[in-house]
Design a protein around this motif. Sequence first.
Motif, PDB file in Angstrom:
ATOM      1  N   ASP A  46     -34.885  28.642  29.387  1.00  0.00           N
ATOM      2  CA  ASP A  46     -33.758  29.590  29.380  1.00  0.00           C
ATOM      3  C   ASP A  46     -34.049  30.759  28.447  1.00  0.00           C
ATOM      4  N   ALA A  47     -34.622  30.472  27.270  1.00  0.00           N
ATOM      5  CA  ALA A  47     -34.952  31.541  26.322  1.00  0.00           C
ATOM      6  C   ALA A  47     -36.019  32.466  26.903  1.00  0.00           C
ATOM      7  N   LYS A  49     -36.556  33.061  30.116  1.00  0.00           N
ATOM      8  CA  LYS A  49     -35.907  33.872  31.152  1.00  0.00           C
ATOM      9  C   LYS A  49     -35.044  34.971  30.539  1.00  0.00           C
ATOM     10  N   GLN A  50     -34.427  34.677  29.407  1.00  0.00           N
ATOM     11  CA  GLN A  50     -33.647  35.707  28.722  1.00  0.00           C
ATOM     12  C   GLN A  50     -34.549  36.873  28.327  1.00  0.00           C
ATOM     13  N   GLY A  51     -35.735  36.543  27.809  1.00  0.00           N
ATOM     14  CA  GLY A  51     -36.683  37.594  27.452  1.00  0.00           C
ATOM     15  C   GLY A  51     -37.138  38.389  28.663  1.00  0.00           C
ATOM     16  N   GLU A  54     -34.364  40.776  29.472  1.00  0.00           N
ATOM     17  CA  GLU A  54     -34.343  41.874  28.508  1.00  0.00           C
ATOM     18  C   GLU A  54     -35.463  42.867  28.798  1.00  0.00           C
ATOM     19  N   THR A 266     -37.023  28.828  19.932  1.00  0.00           N
ATOM     20  CA  THR A 266     -36.331  29.507  21.038  1.00  0.00           C
ATOM     21  C   THR A 266     -36.566  31.016  20.988  1.00  0.00           C
ATOM     22  N   ASP A 267     -36.550  31.597  19.794  1.00  0.00           N
ATOM     23  CA  ASP A 267     -36.774  33.043  19.695  1.00  0.00           C
ATOM     24  C   ASP A 267     -38.196  33.395  20.115  1.00  0.00           C
ATOM     25  N   TYR A 269     -40.006  31.866  22.382  1.00  0.00           N
ATOM     26  CA  TYR A 269     -40.075  31.818  23.844  1.00  0.00           C
ATOM     27  C   TYR A 269     -39.390  33.047  24.456  1.00  0.00           C
ATOM     28  N   ARG A 270     -38.337  33.505  23.828  1.00  0.00           N
ATOM     29  CA  ARG A 270     -37.693  34.742  24.307  1.00  0.00           C
ATOM     30  C   ARG A 270     -38.670  35.911  24.197  1.00  0.00           C
ATOM     31  N   GLN A 271     -39.380  35.988  23.082  1.00  0.00           N
ATOM     32  CA  GLN A 271     -40.357  37.055  22.891  1.00  0.00           C
ATOM     33  C   GLN A 271     -41.495  36.945  23.917  1.00  0.00           C
ATOM     34  N   GLY A 273     -41.131  35.919  26.926  1.00  0.00           N
ATOM     35  CA  GLY A 273     -40.573  36.489  28.147  1.00  0.00           C
ATOM     36  C   GLY A 273     -40.625  38.005  28.138  1.00  0.00           C
TER      37      GLY A 273
END
Length: 325
Positions: A46-47, A49-51, A54, A266-267, A269-271, A273
């Motif tokens: 999910d993190a 995919k959020q990245g 963004e 989590t941050d 994994y967002r990065q 993305g």
Amino acid sequence: MNRRDFLAALASAAAAGPVAALSQQRPPVIGFMSGRSPEDSAYLVDAFKQGLAEGGFPGDSVAIEYRWAEGDYARLPALASELVKLPVAVLVAVGGNPSAMAARQATSTVPIVFGMGGDPVGAGLVASMNRPGGNVTGFTLLTNQMEAKRLGLLHDLVPHRSVIGVILDPNFAPAANQMTQVENAARTIGQPLFVANAGNDAELTTAFEGLLQHKIGAMLVAASPFFDTRRERIIAFAADHQIPAMYQFREYAIAGGLLSYGPSITDSYRQAGIYAARILKEAKPAELPVLQPTKFELVINLNTAKALGLTVPQLLLVQADEVIE
């Protein structure tokens, strides 16, 4: 058909052609491979995919092909080769050093975004942190370099325990370095250790038996993707036998572990993305700096401490970034 009707029909077909072709274009495909399992990584996906969103690739604007090693690192080279052959526009290799290394060995042309816990320069993945070079960039959590700090925090919590047990994953490449960290830290504070190795489920059972036989007073679970996939089992063992235990990620403490020390996974994994999205927009991995955590979090679960009959020293509570009550 007269000349006017013919020209109108021709113009209509010309206008419709690009639209029809555009509607048939497939979204870019990202290969996502991990040393972990899908069950323990849903929040990380999910993190990621959020990245992506963004970075300009929300929802169905991109397709993702997933492959999971579920803690069995020997499967990773085949998974990497399979994704490269699909082919994919970007290969995301996360869930530990073995995943990153397998991706790097599988291709020198497909852009790679890796996620690992150690030193990517020392591992030979990149030329430097600021300018990785080649087709590879990503993030490092540095989490498998934090074992000495974790042992020290655990010792601060239970300073009078005769033996601290350490579980190491011998199949995890950084295990030897982790062992050195722990031994040096234990020698400094005069803390006896018992080390148990576990790289699969059978070995984990044997490790648990050995820890109990040596009557450990506390337990350090070293960083390992395999242990992440067995998080609930390890936490249950510690709870069943009233063993104070230290882990690498906040997610362990949230799930009932006593305390954790490490970065925000989590941050990261967002990065990853965001980086994958930038590469889809034709950014070059060689020019994207390897990302590093800027903060490490100490999380303490007071409910678990109470169940263990422990009083957490005020000094540790003051240091904690999060206290679960």
